[in-house]
Design a protein around this motif. Structure first.
Motif, PDB file in Angstrom:
ATOM      1  N   ASN A  21      57.278  42.524  41.574  1.00 52.17           N
ATOM      2  CA  ASN A  21      55.971  43.075  41.961  1.00 52.17           C
ATOM      3  C   ASN A  21      56.160  44.544  42.221  1.00 52.17           C
ATOM      4  O   ASN A  21      57.124  44.938  42.887  1.00 52.17           O
ATOM      5  N   ARG A  38      52.635  43.063  38.157  1.00 56.23           N
ATOM      6  CA  ARG A  38      53.548  41.927  38.371  1.00 56.23           C
ATOM      7  C   ARG A  38      54.066  41.520  37.002  1.00 56.23           C
ATOM      8  O   ARG A  38      53.276  41.280  36.087  1.00 56.23           O
ATOM      9  N   LEU A  49      50.740  41.190  34.847  1.00 49.73           N
ATOM     10  CA  LEU A  49      49.411  41.300  35.469  1.00 49.73           C
ATOM     11  C   LEU A  49      49.264  42.722  35.991  1.00 49.73           C
ATOM     12  O   LEU A  49      50.174  43.250  36.634  1.00 49.73           O
ATOM     13  N   LEU A  51      47.112  44.892  38.606  1.00 44.30           N
ATOM     14  CA  LEU A  51      46.316  44.536  39.780  1.00 44.30           C
ATOM     15  C   LEU A  51      45.611  45.756  40.347  1.00 44.30           C
ATOM     16  O   LEU A  51      46.140  46.872  40.316  1.00 44.30           O
ATOM     17  N   GLN A  56      43.179  42.076  43.175  1.00 43.23           N
ATOM     18  CA  GLN A  56      42.543  41.346  42.073  1.00 43.23           C
ATOM     19  C   GLN A  56      43.154  41.780  40.727  1.00 43.23           C
ATOM     20  O   GLN A  56      43.502  42.946  40.547  1.00 43.23           O
ATOM     21  N   THR A  57      43.302  40.801  39.829  1.00 45.50           N
ATOM     22  CA  THR A  57      43.879  41.090  38.513  1.00 45.50           C
ATOM     23  C   THR A  57      42.809  41.747  37.649  1.00 45.50           C
ATOM     24  O   THR A  57      41.696  41.242  37.551  1.00 45.50           O
ATOM     25  N   VAL A  58      43.154  42.901  37.058  1.00 44.14           N
ATOM     26  CA  VAL A  58      42.189  43.564  36.185  1.00 44.14           C
ATOM     27  C   VAL A  58      42.591  43.438  34.720  1.00 44.14           C
ATOM     28  O   VAL A  58      41.779  43.642  33.828  1.00 44.14           O
ATOM     29  N   ALA A  59      43.857  43.113  34.478  1.00 46.04           N
ATOM     30  CA  ALA A  59      44.260  42.895  33.081  1.00 46.04           C
ATOM     31  C   ALA A  59      45.458  41.952  33.070  1.00 46.04           C
ATOM     32  O   ALA A  59      46.293  41.977  33.971  1.00 46.04           O
ATOM     33  N   ARG A  60      45.508  41.083  32.053  1.00 49.52           N
ATOM     34  CA  ARG A  60      46.655  40.176  31.882  1.00 49.52           C
ATOM     35  C   ARG A  60      47.207  40.364  30.488  1.00 49.52           C
ATOM     36  O   ARG A  60      46.448  40.259  29.501  1.00 49.52           O
ATOM     37  N   ASP A  71      43.991  40.321  28.092  1.00 47.65           N
ATOM     38  CA  ASP A  71      42.659  39.965  28.598  1.00 47.65           C
ATOM     39  C   ASP A  71      42.276  40.995  29.654  1.00 47.65           C
ATOM     40  O   ASP A  71      43.036  41.230  30.591  1.00 47.65           O
ATOM     41  N   ALA A  72      41.106  41.601  29.477  1.00 48.81           N
ATOM     42  CA  ALA A  72      40.624  42.588  30.455  1.00 48.81           C
ATOM     43  C   ALA A  72      39.109  42.686  30.327  1.00 48.81           C
ATOM     44  O   ALA A  72      38.572  42.498  29.225  1.00 48.81           O
TER      45      ALA A  72
END
Lengths: 169, 185
Positions: A21, A38, A49, A51, A56-60, A71-72
């Motif tokens: 992290n 992360r 990820l 963050l 909160q996750t903003v993109a994976r 994904d975003a």
């Protein structure tokens, strides 16, 4: 509440799994981007990820089975190479295929490199694939300690990677 | 019910101070981040979140702008407050009437001995799909849960909440330090 046990030393076998992290900050000319990060790395799969401050996750970003996905903002993108996908969707990229080695202060297996070490054997600067990576903080004094602060530079792009915690595997 | 407690929290708590832990869990409940720090606010729109762990970060709302200062990166991100506040958790905490303007509020089933409500942001350019708030028997805010679009959720637990402390206004004023990188408008 207890946190996950922390790793401090690099594992012996090449391309060992890792999870960390931290935060990433990218500077390209006037453009600045930064996010929490992360990274869960396995030999056949990566999940990253990005963050925002409140976690909160903003993109994976996912790489595995010969495909990369990102994904975003509610959209799903897929491509062959993850670096191109990041550049296209996020406007910046990380040299992930090599960074997965560099992030543990080890050169990537292909391509020459040169290394400057300090007195206790820790890598201070690593040059490979046109990138210059400087390591300014480690989790311990030992030669196989995991780095906590890296700066990557290549023609006008600067990436700062701050690792807050390596999770024990 | 919780929505009444939120209204009395807004009306009765003009300022507050608390410690918080911030735990982020993925869909399977695995922890992906643990942070902690202190939070202070004065209604409307003035707030100060100081993260101490795992790294130092300061978030200040001065009523007009939203400042985020990452000390390690020596980088300041600044946004207009209405864009940032609109449907953000800070709005729920330190906002006034915009809570109704920014969210649809609904009482939901209680758990852990607390009364819960769900706040669904009306605007879709926020990074949260829904926010849950829990109040204890003394109508004090105990927990907030923020659900993002990936099914992960952030659990904010507040401790030692002090109601209406006197908070000097300079706490809610931020000037980027010399040499810091400033991003945004």
């Amino acid at each position: 509440c207890a946190t996950a046990p922390v790793a401090v030393h690099r594992q012996a076998q090449a391309d060992a799994p890792f999870t960390f992290n931290g935060r990433v900050a990218v500077k390209q000319g006037e453009q600045r981007d930064s996010a929490g990060m992360r990274w869960v790395h396995r030999s056949d799969e990566d999940e990253i990820l990005l963050l925002a401050p409140l976690g909160q996750t903003v993109a994976r970003i996912h790489r595995g089975a010969g495909e990369a996905t990102l994904d975003a903002s509610g959209k799903h993108h897929a491509a062959q190479d993850v670096e191109g996908l990041m550049q296209q969707v996020l406007g910046w990229q990380l040299p992930l295929s090599d960074l997965r080695y560099w992030v543990t202060a080890v050169p990537a297996p292909d391509g020459e490199f040169d290394i400057e070490r300090d007195a206790n054997g820790q890598v201070k600067v690593l040059r490979q694939q046109g990138w210059e990576i400087s390591y300014s903080r480690y989790a311990a004094m030992a030669a196989d300690a995991l780095p906590l602060r890296l700066k990557l530079q290549r023609d006008g792009v600067q990436v700062l990677l701050l690792i807050d915690e390596w999770e024990a595997q | 019910a919780a929505t009444d407690k939120l209204k009395s929290f807004i009306a009765g708590t003009r300022s507050a101070q608390a410690g918080f832990t911030q735990e982020v869990l993925d869909k399977s409940g695995k922890r992906i981040q643990l942070a902690s720090g202190t939070m202070q606010f004065v209604r409307p729109g003035k707030f100060r979140w100081v993260y101490q762990k795992p790294y130092e970060q300061l978030i200040v709302g001065d009523g007009k702008k939203f400042w985020l200062y990452d000390i390690d990166l020596n980088q300041v991100t600044v946004k207009k407050l209405d864009a940032a506040l609109g449907s953000s958790p800070a709005a729920l905490l330190s906002g006034d009437n915009e809570i109704e303007r920014g969210f649809v509020l609904k009482d939901i089933e209680g758990r852990d001995g607390l009364e819960w409500l769900q706040a669904t942001p009306k605007s879709n350019e926020t990074t949260f799909e829904k926010i849950l708030m829990a109040f204890d028997a003394r109508s004090e805010l105990a927990v907030m849960e923020l659900y993002d679009a990936f099914g992960h959720h952030t659990v904010l637990r507040f401790t030692e909440l002090k109601n209406n402390p006197a908070l000097p206004s300079k706490l809610f004023h931020f000037v980027p330090p010399e040499g810091a990188d400033v991003l945004g408008e």
